[in-house]
Design an enzyme around this catalytic site. Structure first.
Site, PDB file in Angstrom:
ATOM      1  N   ARG A 130       0.839  -1.215   0.000  1.00  0.00           N
ATOM      2  CA  ARG A 130       0.000   0.000   0.000  1.00  0.00           C
ATOM      3  C   ARG A 130       0.873   1.264   0.000  1.00  0.00           C
ATOM      4  O   ARG A 130       0.923   1.997  -0.981  1.00  0.00           O
ATOM      5  CB  ARG A 130      -0.935  -0.028   1.230  1.00  0.00           C
ATOM      6  CG  ARG A 130      -2.032   1.018   1.206  1.00  0.00           C
ATOM      7  CD  ARG A 130      -1.595   2.407   1.645  1.00  0.00           C
ATOM      8  NE  ARG A 130      -1.043   2.432   3.001  1.00  0.00           N
ATOM      9  CZ  ARG A 130      -0.408   3.486   3.497  1.00  0.00           C
ATOM     10  NH1 ARG A 130      -0.246   4.588   2.775  1.00  0.00           N
ATOM     11  NH2 ARG A 130       0.088   3.456   4.727  1.00  0.00           N
ATOM     12  N   ASP A 131       1.601   1.488   1.086  1.00  0.00           N
ATOM     13  CA  ASP A 131       2.383   2.727   1.209  1.00  0.00           C
ATOM     14  C   ASP A 131       3.468   2.767   0.130  1.00  0.00           C
ATOM     15  O   ASP A 131       3.785   3.832  -0.416  1.00  0.00           O
ATOM     16  CB  ASP A 131       3.014   2.773   2.613  1.00  0.00           C
ATOM     17  CG  ASP A 131       3.469   4.148   3.036  1.00  0.00           C
ATOM     18  OD1 ASP A 131       3.993   4.883   2.192  1.00  0.00           O
ATOM     19  OD2 ASP A 131       3.324   4.489   4.227  1.00  0.00           O
ATOM     20  N   HIS A 142       5.135   4.351  12.803  1.00  0.00           N
ATOM     21  CA  HIS A 142       5.196   4.231  11.336  1.00  0.00           C
ATOM     22  C   HIS A 142       6.247   5.241  10.880  1.00  0.00           C
ATOM     23  O   HIS A 142       5.945   6.415  10.701  1.00  0.00           O
ATOM     24  CB  HIS A 142       3.791   4.549  10.794  1.00  0.00           C
ATOM     25  CG  HIS A 142       3.658   4.578   9.311  1.00  0.00           C
ATOM     26  ND1 HIS A 142       3.076   3.539   8.588  1.00  0.00           N
ATOM     27  CD2 HIS A 142       3.987   5.516   8.379  1.00  0.00           C
ATOM     28  CE1 HIS A 142       3.052   3.847   7.306  1.00  0.00           C
ATOM     29  NE2 HIS A 142       3.599   5.057   7.152  1.00  0.00           N
ATOM     30  N   HIS A 168       8.930   6.774   8.421  1.00  0.00           N
ATOM     31  CA  HIS A 168       9.592   6.907   7.117  1.00  0.00           C
ATOM     32  C   HIS A 168      11.055   7.262   7.381  1.00  0.00           C
ATOM     33  O   HIS A 168      11.391   7.849   8.416  1.00  0.00           O
ATOM     34  CB  HIS A 168       8.876   7.967   6.282  1.00  0.00           C
ATOM     35  CG  HIS A 168       7.572   7.466   5.710  1.00  0.00           C
ATOM     36  ND1 HIS A 168       7.447   7.030   4.418  1.00  0.00           N
ATOM     37  CD2 HIS A 168       6.358   7.284   6.284  1.00  0.00           C
ATOM     38  CE1 HIS A 168       6.200   6.606   4.205  1.00  0.00           C
ATOM     39  NE2 HIS A 168       5.511   6.759   5.326  1.00  0.00           N
ATOM     40  N   CYS A 215       4.265   9.298   0.601  1.00  0.00           N
ATOM     41  CA  CYS A 215       2.887   9.769   0.424  1.00  0.00           C
ATOM     42  C   CYS A 215       2.873  10.771  -0.728  1.00  0.00           C
ATOM     43  O   CYS A 215       3.562  11.794  -0.669  1.00  0.00           O
ATOM     44  CB  CYS A 215       2.391  10.434   1.714  1.00  0.00           C
ATOM     45  SG  CYS A 215       0.754  11.168   1.520  1.00  0.00           S
ATOM     46  N   ASN A 260       9.493   4.018   3.795  1.00  0.00           N
ATOM     47  CA  ASN A 260       9.394   3.594   5.201  1.00  0.00           C
ATOM     48  C   ASN A 260      10.707   2.926   5.601  1.00  0.00           C
ATOM     49  O   ASN A 260      11.504   2.541   4.753  1.00  0.00           O
ATOM     50  CB  ASN A 260       8.283   2.550   5.350  1.00  0.00           C
ATOM     51  CG  ASN A 260       6.914   3.149   5.169  1.00  0.00           C
ATOM     52  OD1 ASN A 260       6.497   3.399   4.054  1.00  0.00           O
ATOM     53  ND2 ASN A 260       6.222   3.395   6.248  1.00  0.00           N
TER      54      ASN A 260
HETATM   55  P1  HMG Z   1     -13.011  14.007  -2.843  1.00  0.00           P
HETATM   56  O1  HMG Z   1     -12.694  14.343  -4.272  1.00  0.00           O
HETATM   57  O2  HMG Z   1     -13.174  15.115  -1.871  1.00  0.00           O
HETATM   58  O3  HMG Z   1     -14.244  13.001  -2.742  1.00  0.00           O
HETATM   59  O4  HMG Z   1     -11.853  13.029  -2.331  1.00  0.00           O
HETATM   60  P2  HMG Z   1     -15.794  13.197  -2.865  1.00  0.00           P
HETATM   61  O5  HMG Z   1     -16.403  12.554  -1.676  1.00  0.00           O
HETATM   62  O6  HMG Z   1     -16.122  14.613  -3.203  1.00  0.00           O
HETATM   63  O7  HMG Z   1     -16.104  12.309  -4.165  1.00  0.00           O
HETATM   64  C1  HMG Z   1     -15.573  12.637  -5.444  1.00  0.00           C
HETATM   65  C2  HMG Z   1     -15.581  11.397  -6.328  1.00  0.00           C
HETATM   66  O8  HMG Z   1     -14.706  10.403  -5.749  1.00  0.00           O
HETATM   67  C3  HMG Z   1     -16.957  10.742  -6.431  1.00  0.00           C
HETATM   68  O9  HMG Z   1     -17.019  10.124  -7.714  1.00  0.00           O
HETATM   69  C4  HMG Z   1     -16.910   9.664  -5.395  1.00  0.00           C
HETATM   70  O10 HMG Z   1     -17.788   8.587  -5.663  1.00  0.00           O
HETATM   71  C5  HMG Z   1     -15.466   9.196  -5.520  1.00  0.00           C
HETATM   72  P3  HMG Z   1     -17.722  10.833  -8.962  1.00  0.00           P
HETATM   73  O11 HMG Z   1     -19.135  11.102  -8.515  1.00  0.00           O
HETATM   74  O12 HMG Z   1     -16.943  12.103  -9.210  1.00  0.00           O
HETATM   75  O13 HMG Z   1     -17.560   9.829 -10.057  1.00  0.00           O
HETATM   76  N1  HMG Z   1     -14.985   8.571  -4.275  1.00  0.00           N
HETATM   77  C6  HMG Z   1     -14.443   7.338  -4.220  1.00  0.00           C
HETATM   78  N2  HMG Z   1     -14.174   6.419  -5.170  1.00  0.00           N
HETATM   79  C7  HMG Z   1     -13.645   5.250  -4.769  1.00  0.00           C
HETATM   80  N3  HMG Z   1     -13.344   4.966  -3.461  1.00  0.00           N
HETATM   81  C8  HMG Z   1     -13.585   5.876  -2.497  1.00  0.00           C
HETATM   82  C9  HMG Z   1     -14.162   7.110  -2.879  1.00  0.00           C
HETATM   83  N4  HMG Z   1     -14.537   8.204  -2.162  1.00  0.00           N
HETATM   84  C10 HMG Z   1     -15.029   9.079  -3.037  1.00  0.00           C
HETATM   85  N5  HMG Z   1     -13.294   5.583  -1.229  1.00  0.00           N
HETATM   86  C11 HMG Z   1     -11.064  11.245  -0.961  1.00  0.00           C
HETATM   87  C12 HMG Z   1     -11.857  12.530  -1.016  1.00  0.00           C
HETATM   88  C13 HMG Z   1     -10.847  10.900   0.500  1.00  0.00           C
HETATM   89  C14 HMG Z   1     -11.852  10.145  -1.662  1.00  0.00           C
HETATM   90  C15 HMG Z   1      -9.716  11.467  -1.700  1.00  0.00           C
HETATM   91  O14 HMG Z   1      -9.128  12.596  -1.184  1.00  0.00           O
HETATM   92  C16 HMG Z   1      -8.786  10.313  -1.562  1.00  0.00           C
HETATM   93  O15 HMG Z   1      -9.037   9.210  -2.052  1.00  0.00           O
HETATM   94  N6  HMG Z   1      -7.606  10.527  -0.893  1.00  0.00           N
HETATM   95  C17 HMG Z   1      -6.674   9.462  -0.633  1.00  0.00           C
HETATM   96  C18 HMG Z   1      -5.293   9.977  -0.572  1.00  0.00           C
HETATM   97  C19 HMG Z   1      -4.341   8.887  -0.205  1.00  0.00           C
HETATM   98  O16 HMG Z   1      -4.618   7.694  -0.352  1.00  0.00           O
HETATM   99  N7  HMG Z   1      -3.128   9.289   0.275  1.00  0.00           N
HETATM  100  C20 HMG Z   1      -2.093   8.379   0.620  1.00  0.00           C
HETATM  101  C21 HMG Z   1      -2.388   7.564   1.822  1.00  0.00           C
HETATM  102  S1  HMG Z   1      -2.089   8.400   3.364  1.00  0.00           S
HETATM  103  C22 HMG Z   1      -0.430   8.086   3.714  1.00  0.00           C
HETATM  104  O17 HMG Z   1       0.281   7.622   2.871  1.00  0.00           O
HETATM  105  C23 HMG Z   1       0.077   8.339   5.092  1.00  0.00           C
HETATM  106  C24 HMG Z   1       0.243   7.044   5.919  1.00  0.00           C
HETATM  107  O18 HMG Z   1       1.124   6.140   5.275  1.00  0.00           O
HETATM  108  C25 HMG Z   1       0.785   7.376   7.321  1.00  0.00           C
HETATM  109  C26 HMG Z   1       2.049   8.244   7.311  1.00  0.00           C
HETATM  110  O19 HMG Z   1       2.992   7.974   6.546  1.00  0.00           O
HETATM  111  O20 HMG Z   1       2.071   9.176   8.127  1.00  0.00           O
HETATM  112  C27 HMG Z   1      -1.098   6.338   6.107  1.00  0.00           C
HETATM  113 MG    MG Z   2       3.298   6.249   5.314  1.00  0.00          MG
END
Ligand code: HMG
Ligand code: MG
Length: 316
Positions: free
Chosen positions: A27-28, A221, A223, A254, A263
């Site tokens: 995933r990450d 966690h 990095h 990220c 990581n």
């Molecule tokens: P948004 O654009 O604000 O979403 O994104 P929305 O609710 O307005 O919906 C817009 C469209 O997205 C709609 O579709 C929804 O159906 C669709 P449309 O009508 O336009 O066709 N949608 C989805 N589709 C599939 N699966 C879903 C989903 N939700 C809405 N779950 C949202 C908001 C949260 C979805 C977006 O910002 C997003 O997906 N962000 C994810 C970012 C991400 O994954 N970042 C990396 C992970 S975090 C990380 O790495 C840190 C970590 O490792 C810890 C650390 O290192 O500290 C965890």
């Molecule tokens: Mg991370």
């Protein structure tokens, strides 16, 4: 696991005798690769991790494919894995909202991870919500997931610093962590998203967290952007922490946190832990094979050290 107790003359005397690792490379790691890894490569990576003995693996994200196209095959990947005979391994997936939860339920995933940042700016850039909006939206995710029989893990990101806001007050991260715990997350992973941490700061953050959360509910966690992940983990061990996230080969980052590198490499962490007499249940030789497989899957050299140096370098 032994209960940690303090011994001022030898800080390492009270580290746990066994820790649990939570592997995040599928995933990450793969979310941050510029080229999308095909589904067959993801399955190969997960198979190699399972063969090495990893028992908790975050395999993908049920996030928007527009935001993270590299993981757009989450539904197909979980279906493929479910149809295979696998040892009893906990497969979990990142889940930002109720739409993600519905996908996780369909995929028959038994554990999800929700995530929120301690920095408003990073949170907005990463999930397009304020921190309060995110926590409110988790009401539609954490409780319903638990009612559906899932376990829910929580991440707090940018605890050691944010690429947009700089230092983050520890009490801010810890208050968010406490909320996630009270909402039903069984464990909170404190994220050093951009690898800014150093041991003194880590001691301060983890000691404060221990004042608010049970020891078993805290994970780290880290990095390794600046090479301090293992040093920070040793500080965590000295404070009794037993849960660490890692990514084989040092994959990770990220896309919404510029400058975030991989990581801590799982093989480097396991090498260090085994050398300290701390059990992990992981076969290091097979883990090194998994790191080499990860390099071939992503088509580039990875920063982990032990898979390149080898477990031992004995010369006549
Ligand atoms: P948004 O654009 O604000 O979403 O994104 P929305 O609710 O307005 O919906 C817009 C469209 O997205 C709609 O579709 C929804 O159906 C669709 P449309 O009508 O336009 O066709 N949608 C989805 N589709 C599939 N699966 C879903 C989903 N939700 C809405 N779950 C949202 C908001 C949260 C979805 C977006 O910002 C997003 O997906 N962000 C994810 C970012 C991400 O994954 N970042 C990396 C992970 S975090 C990380 O790495 C840190 C970590 O490792 C810890 C650390 O290192 O500290 C965890
Ligand atoms: Mg991370």
């Amino acid at each position: 696991m032994s209960t940690p107790s303090h011994n001022a003359s030898d800080p390492l005397a009270f580290v746990p005798d066994r820790v649990s690792l939570y592997e995040v490379s599928p995933r990450d790691g793969l979310q941050n690769e510029s080229a999308t890894v095909p589904l067959s490569g993801k399955v190969r990576l997960i198979d190699a991790l399972v063969a090495a003995g990893l028992e908790r693996i975050e395999i993908t994200s049920f996030v928007s494919p527009k935001w993270i196209p590299q993981l757009a095959d989450a539904d197909e990947l979980t279906k493929t894995l479910r149809e295979r005979a696998m040892p009893p391994v906990t497969l979990s997936a990142l889940c930002p909202n109720s739409k993600g939860l519905e996908r996780a339920k369909k995929a028959n995933i038994k554990e999800i991870a929700v995530f929120v940042s301690a920095s408003e700016t990073h949170n907005k850039k990463n999930i397009n919500k304020t921190i309060d909006e995110s926590l409110a939206a988790f009401e539609q995710t954490i409780g319903p997931a638990r009612e559906a029989g899932m376990r829910v893990r929580g991440y707090v990101s940018t605890v050691w610093g944010c690429p947009y806001e700089g230092d983050i007050l520890p009490e801010r991260s810890i208050a968010i962590a406490k909320k996630l715990f009270d909402m039903g997350c069984y464990q909170i992973s404190f994220g050093d998203t951009i690898g800014a941490g150093t041991p003194k700061r880590t001691r301060e953050i983890i000691k404060r967290a221990l004042g608010v959360l049970p020891l078993s509910a805290i994970a780290m966690h880290m990095h390794d952007t600046r090479g301090t992940a293992l040093a920070n983990i040793v500080v965590g061990l000295e404070l009794g922490i037993r849960h660490f996230d890692a990514a084989v080969g040092g994959l990770g980052g990220c896309p919404y946190a510029p400058g975030a590198a991989g990581n801590v490499a799982t093989e480097d962490l396991v090498y260090m832990l085994h050398g300290m007499g701390i059990g992990t249940g992981i076969d290091l030789e097979r883990l090194v094979e998994a790191a080499r497989a990860a390099e071939s899957i992503v088509g580039r050299a990875l920063p982990g050290k032990v898979h390149r140096a080898g477990i031992r370098s004995l010369r006549a």
